[in-house]
Scaffold this motif. Structure first.
Motif, PDB file in Angstrom:
ATOM      1  N   CYS A  33      -1.684 -12.940  34.767  1.00  0.00           N
ATOM      2  CA  CYS A  33      -0.467 -12.660  33.985  1.00  0.00           C
ATOM      3  C   CYS A  33       0.790 -12.744  34.842  1.00  0.00           C
ATOM      4  CB  CYS A  33      -0.562 -11.319  33.270  1.00  0.00           C
ATOM      5  SG  CYS A  33      -0.646  -9.878  34.327  1.00  0.00           S
ATOM      6  N   GLU A  34       0.679 -12.466  36.137  1.00  0.00           N
ATOM      7  CA  GLU A  34       1.834 -12.595  37.027  1.00  0.00           C
ATOM      8  C   GLU A  34       2.179 -14.060  37.288  1.00  0.00           C
ATOM      9  OE1 GLU A  34       1.271  -8.676  39.852  1.00  0.00           O
ATOM     10  OE2 GLU A  34       0.105 -10.467  40.308  1.00  0.00           O
ATOM     11  N   LEU A  35       1.179 -14.908  37.209  1.00  0.00           N
ATOM     12  CA  LEU A  35       1.366 -16.327  37.529  1.00  0.00           C
ATOM     13  C   LEU A  35       1.724 -17.160  36.313  1.00  0.00           C
ATOM     14  CD1 LEU A  35      -1.750 -16.696  39.832  1.00  0.00           C
ATOM     15  CD2 LEU A  35       0.634 -16.390  40.535  1.00  0.00           C
ATOM     16  N   LEU A  36       1.496 -16.625  35.139  1.00  0.00           N
ATOM     17  CA  LEU A  36       1.684 -17.363  33.893  1.00  0.00           C
ATOM     18  C   LEU A  36       3.119 -17.252  33.413  1.00  0.00           C
ATOM     19  CD1 LEU A  36       0.126 -18.935  31.710  1.00  0.00           C
ATOM     20  CD2 LEU A  36      -0.247 -16.760  30.569  1.00  0.00           C
ATOM     21  N   ASP A  37       3.673 -18.400  33.055  1.00  0.00           N
ATOM     22  CA  ASP A  37       5.014 -18.434  32.490  1.00  0.00           C
ATOM     23  C   ASP A  37       4.929 -19.242  31.200  1.00  0.00           C
ATOM     24  OD1 ASP A  37       7.768 -18.129  32.253  1.00  0.00           O
ATOM     25  OD2 ASP A  37       8.166 -19.961  33.379  1.00  0.00           O
ATOM     26  N   CYS A  38       5.321 -18.649  30.104  1.00  0.00           N
ATOM     27  CA  CYS A  38       5.252 -19.394  28.843  1.00  0.00           C
ATOM     28  C   CYS A  38       6.470 -19.078  27.984  1.00  0.00           C
ATOM     29  CB  CYS A  38       3.962 -19.068  28.089  1.00  0.00           C
ATOM     30  SG  CYS A  38       3.883 -17.420  27.385  1.00  0.00           S
ATOM     31  N   ASP A  39       6.689 -19.936  27.043  1.00  0.00           N
ATOM     32  CA  ASP A  39       7.774 -19.779  26.080  1.00  0.00           C
ATOM     33  C   ASP A  39       7.552 -18.469  25.314  1.00  0.00           C
ATOM     34  OD1 ASP A  39       9.307 -19.983  23.616  1.00  0.00           O
ATOM     35  OD2 ASP A  39       9.553 -22.102  24.119  1.00  0.00           O
ATOM     36  N   ASP A  40       8.593 -17.705  25.082  1.00  0.00           N
ATOM     37  CA  ASP A  40       8.482 -16.417  24.392  1.00  0.00           C
ATOM     38  C   ASP A  40       7.808 -16.533  23.028  1.00  0.00           C
ATOM     39  OD1 ASP A  40       9.648 -15.112  26.487  1.00  0.00           O
ATOM     40  OD2 ASP A  40      11.642 -15.005  25.575  1.00  0.00           O
ATOM     41  N   ARG A  41       8.024 -17.622  22.341  1.00  0.00           N
ATOM     42  CA  ARG A  41       7.429 -17.768  21.006  1.00  0.00           C
ATOM     43  C   ARG A  41       5.919 -17.966  21.063  1.00  0.00           C
ATOM     44  NH1 ARG A  41       6.831 -23.286  19.333  1.00  0.00           N
ATOM     45  NH2 ARG A  41       7.496 -24.645  21.024  1.00  0.00           N
ATOM     46  N   LEU A  42       5.390 -18.303  22.242  1.00  0.00           N
ATOM     47  CA  LEU A  42       3.949 -18.500  22.403  1.00  0.00           C
ATOM     48  C   LEU A  42       3.257 -17.313  23.048  1.00  0.00           C
ATOM     49  CD1 LEU A  42       3.997 -22.175  23.717  1.00  0.00           C
ATOM     50  CD2 LEU A  42       3.587 -21.400  21.382  1.00  0.00           C
ATOM     51  N   PHE A  43       4.015 -16.284  23.433  1.00  0.00           N
ATOM     52  CA  PHE A  43       3.456 -15.182  24.199  1.00  0.00           C
ATOM     53  C   PHE A  43       2.283 -14.502  23.499  1.00  0.00           C
ATOM     54  CE2 PHE A  43       3.235 -10.741  25.515  1.00  0.00           C
ATOM     55  CZ  PHE A  43       2.997 -10.918  26.869  1.00  0.00           C
ATOM     56  N   THR A  44       2.420 -14.194  22.221  1.00  0.00           N
ATOM     57  CA  THR A  44       1.339 -13.507  21.502  1.00  0.00           C
ATOM     58  C   THR A  44       0.083 -14.360  21.451  1.00  0.00           C
ATOM     59  OG1 THR A  44       2.928 -12.266  20.180  1.00  0.00           O
ATOM     60  CG2 THR A  44       0.685 -12.404  19.332  1.00  0.00           C
ATOM     61  N   ALA A  45       0.236 -15.658  21.200  1.00  0.00           N
ATOM     62  CA  ALA A  45      -0.922 -16.553  21.171  1.00  0.00           C
ATOM     63  C   ALA A  45      -1.607 -16.602  22.525  1.00  0.00           C
ATOM     64  CB  ALA A  45      -0.496 -17.959  20.748  1.00  0.00           C
ATOM     65  N   VAL A  46      -0.837 -16.664  23.593  1.00  0.00           N
ATOM     66  CA  VAL A  46      -1.394 -16.685  24.947  1.00  0.00           C
ATOM     67  C   VAL A  46      -2.093 -15.369  25.243  1.00  0.00           C
ATOM     68  CG1 VAL A  46      -0.792 -16.740  27.400  1.00  0.00           C
ATOM     69  CG2 VAL A  46       0.239 -18.375  25.822  1.00  0.00           C
ATOM     70  N   GLU A  47      -1.466 -14.260  24.880  1.00  0.00           N
ATOM     71  CA  GLU A  47      -2.037 -12.941  25.137  1.00  0.00           C
ATOM     72  C   GLU A  47      -3.363 -12.751  24.399  1.00  0.00           C
ATOM     73  OE1 GLU A  47      -0.305  -8.423  25.278  1.00  0.00           O
ATOM     74  OE2 GLU A  47       0.325  -9.703  23.622  1.00  0.00           O
ATOM     75  N   VAL A  48      -3.424 -13.181  23.151  1.00  0.00           N
ATOM     76  CA  VAL A  48      -4.650 -13.046  22.366  1.00  0.00           C
ATOM     77  C   VAL A  48      -5.741 -13.970  22.896  1.00  0.00           C
ATOM     78  CG1 VAL A  48      -5.650 -13.459  20.075  1.00  0.00           C
ATOM     79  CG2 VAL A  48      -3.480 -12.241  20.289  1.00  0.00           C
ATOM     80  N   THR A  49      -5.367 -15.189  23.247  1.00  0.00           N
ATOM     81  CA  THR A  49      -6.339 -16.160  23.750  1.00  0.00           C
ATOM     82  C   THR A  49      -6.897 -15.740  25.104  1.00  0.00           C
ATOM     83  OG1 THR A  49      -5.211 -17.944  22.585  1.00  0.00           O
ATOM     84  CG2 THR A  49      -6.692 -18.577  24.358  1.00  0.00           C
ATOM     85  N   ALA A  50      -6.045 -15.316  25.999  1.00  0.00           N
ATOM     86  CA  ALA A  50      -6.478 -14.966  27.352  1.00  0.00           C
ATOM     87  C   ALA A  50      -7.151 -13.593  27.414  1.00  0.00           C
ATOM     88  CB  ALA A  50      -5.291 -15.016  28.304  1.00  0.00           C
ATOM     89  N   GLY A  51      -6.709 -12.662  26.588  1.00  0.00           N
ATOM     90  CA  GLY A  51      -7.321 -11.336  26.567  1.00  0.00           C
ATOM     91  C   GLY A  51      -7.294 -10.671  27.931  1.00  0.00           C
ATOM     92  N   ASN A  52      -8.426 -10.073  28.322  1.00  0.00           N
ATOM     93  CA  ASN A  52      -8.507  -9.371  29.607  1.00  0.00           C
ATOM     94  C   ASN A  52      -8.472 -10.320  30.800  1.00  0.00           C
ATOM     95  OD1 ASN A  52      -8.457  -6.750  28.725  1.00  0.00           O
ATOM     96  ND2 ASN A  52     -10.670  -6.590  28.520  1.00  0.00           N
ATOM     97  N   SER A  53      -8.627 -11.625  30.570  1.00  0.00           N
ATOM     98  CA  SER A  53      -8.518 -12.585  31.674  1.00  0.00           C
ATOM     99  C   SER A  53      -7.125 -12.586  32.272  1.00  0.00           C
ATOM    100  CB  SER A  53      -8.867 -14.000  31.195  1.00  0.00           C
ATOM    101  OG  SER A  53     -10.218 -14.056  30.808  1.00  0.00           O
ATOM    102  N   LEU A  54      -6.154 -12.068  31.548  1.00  0.00           N
ATOM    103  CA  LEU A  54      -4.794 -11.973  32.081  1.00  0.00           C
ATOM    104  C   LEU A  54      -4.749 -11.125  33.341  1.00  0.00           C
ATOM    105  CD1 LEU A  54      -2.693 -11.472  28.834  1.00  0.00           C
ATOM    106  CD2 LEU A  54      -2.633 -13.438  30.358  1.00  0.00           C
ATOM    107  N   PHE A  55      -5.717 -10.234  33.508  1.00  0.00           N
ATOM    108  CA  PHE A  55      -5.725  -9.321  34.640  1.00  0.00           C
ATOM    109  C   PHE A  55      -6.649  -9.784  35.773  1.00  0.00           C
ATOM    110  CE2 PHE A  55      -4.886  -6.766  30.788  1.00  0.00           C
ATOM    111  CZ  PHE A  55      -3.546  -6.519  31.042  1.00  0.00           C
ATOM    112  N   HIS A  56      -7.251 -10.957  35.630  1.00  0.00           N
ATOM    113  CA  HIS A  56      -8.081 -11.495  36.706  1.00  0.00           C
ATOM    114  C   HIS A  56      -7.184 -11.940  37.857  1.00  0.00           C
ATOM    115  CE1 HIS A  56     -11.760 -12.554  33.979  1.00  0.00           C
ATOM    116  NE2 HIS A  56     -11.343 -11.310  33.833  1.00  0.00           N
ATOM    117  N   VAL A  57      -7.652 -11.721  39.076  1.00  0.00           N
ATOM    118  CA  VAL A  57      -6.880 -12.063  40.267  1.00  0.00           C
ATOM    119  C   VAL A  57      -7.266 -13.460  40.736  1.00  0.00           C
ATOM    120  CG1 VAL A  57      -6.352 -11.439  42.653  1.00  0.00           C
ATOM    121  CG2 VAL A  57      -6.653  -9.654  40.937  1.00  0.00           C
TER     122      VAL A  57
END
Length: 107
Positions: A33-57
């Motif tokens: 999640c620290e490395l990911l940069d996305c358009d604000d309008r896509l944030f929810t889709a990215v968050e739902v798709t990635a899920g807990n993987s957002l916290f993988h190092v």
């Protein structure tokens, strides 16, 4: 984002930062999640798709993650999942030609 992270994962991420600093471990890029940069309008889709993987190092290699895991285990430093770049193989994906389809990452 810090408040949305489960406590054991937040503790693990903080421990990884400290371990890397204290033991001069390089090749650690940060959480997804620290490395990911996305358009604000896509944030929810990215968050739902990635899920807990957002916290993988994301780390350079599995040797680095093994080294960090040894310190984490010894210190009971929390829970962390790693994504070693030397082990990741991305499949070839053919996206539909449609203005409604936007790939998350481009080659």
């Amino acid at each position: 984002m810090d408040h949305a992270t489960p406590g054991d994962i937040r503790r693990g991420l903080n421990s990884v930062r400290r371990i890397c600093r204290d033991h001069s471990i390089s090749g650690v890029f940060g959480s997804f999640c620290e490395l990911l940069d996305c358009d604000d309008r896509l944030f929810t889709a990215v968050e739902v798709t990635a899920g807990n993987s957002l916290f993988h190092v994301v780390v350079e290699s599995d040797e680095i993650s093994t080294r960090i895991i040894r310190y984490l285990t010894a210190e009971k430093g929390g829970r962390v999942n790693f994504m070693p770049l030397n082990r990741i193989r991305a499949p070839q994906v053919n996206y539909p030609h449609n203005p409604e389809v936007v790939p998350l990452l481009k080659n």
